[in-house]
Design a protein around this motif. Structure first.
Motif, PDB file in Angstrom:
ATOM      1  N   UNK A  53       0.622  -1.148   0.086  1.00  0.00           N
ATOM      2  CA  UNK A  53      -0.021   0.074  -0.154  1.00  0.00           C
ATOM      3  C   UNK A  53       0.986   1.448   0.056  1.00  0.00           C
ATOM      4  N   UNK A  54       2.200   1.322   0.123  1.00  0.00           N
ATOM      5  CA  UNK A  54       3.119   2.339   0.139  1.00  0.00           C
ATOM      6  C   UNK A  54       2.792   3.199  -1.035  1.00  0.00           C
ATOM      7  N   UNK A  55       2.820   4.416  -0.629  1.00  0.00           N
ATOM      8  CA  UNK A  55       2.397   5.553  -1.777  1.00  0.00           C
ATOM      9  C   UNK A  55       3.768   5.691  -2.529  1.00  0.00           C
ATOM     10  N   UNK A  56       5.072   5.208  -2.189  1.00  0.00           N
ATOM     11  CA  UNK A  56       6.237   5.662  -2.689  1.00  0.00           C
ATOM     12  C   UNK A  56       6.394   4.818  -3.843  1.00  0.00           C
ATOM     13  N   UNK A  57       7.219   5.521  -4.924  1.00  0.00           N
ATOM     14  CA  UNK A  57       7.656   4.684  -5.968  1.00  0.00           C
ATOM     15  C   UNK A  57       8.875   3.992  -5.561  1.00  0.00           C
ATOM     16  N   UNK A  58       9.071   3.098  -6.634  1.00  0.00           N
ATOM     17  CA  UNK A  58      10.246   2.091  -6.445  1.00  0.00           C
ATOM     18  C   UNK A  58      11.748   2.834  -6.282  1.00  0.00           C
ATOM     19  N   UNK A  59      11.787   3.848  -6.957  1.00  0.00           N
ATOM     20  CA  UNK A  59      12.983   4.999  -6.670  1.00  0.00           C
ATOM     21  C   UNK A  59      13.054   5.442  -5.388  1.00  0.00           C
TER      22      UNK A  59
END
Length: 111
Positions: free
Chosen positions: A74-80
């Motif tokens: 569910x994390x809103x962070x991108x892979x980078x």
């Protein structure tokens, strides 16, 4: 017999210990926070102690691992951004290790 206390040296040692402990706790907690943001929440397996008050069961550990995996998805962070948070976490842990090694070196060399 007179006992003389060098209060300046006492204050210097107290300040160094206080700052060192504060820096160590700050960077360790920041490293854990970044590790969780990177989607790598640490899940500890069950422990077997003879006199433990409570021990986490295998079922509870699996439930915690499942919840951590679900939160990572569910994390809103991108892979980078996750990779950057992971690098930051490792950097924080490296600062902690460096501080401990530096303190031990100071004790051993100046003793």
């Amino acid at each position: 017999m007179n006992i003389v206390i060098d209060w300046g040296a006492f204050a210097q040692v107290f300040a160094a210990a206080f700052v060192g402990a504060t820096v160590l706790v700050l960077f360790y907690s920041m490293g854990l926070r970044l590790l969780v943001r990177a989607g790598r929440a640490p899940v500890v397996g069950p422990a077997e102690f003879t006199d433990a008050i409570s021990v986490i069961t295998e079922k509870e550990r699996e439930r915690a691992a499942k919840a951590a995996a679900k939160a990572a998805k569910r994390s809103p962070l991108t892979d980078g951004q996750k990779n950057l948070a992971l690098v930051g976490a490792y950097a924080c842990f490296a600062v902690c290790a460096g501080a401990v090694i530096f303190a031990i070196t100071l004790i051993v060399v100046n003793h």
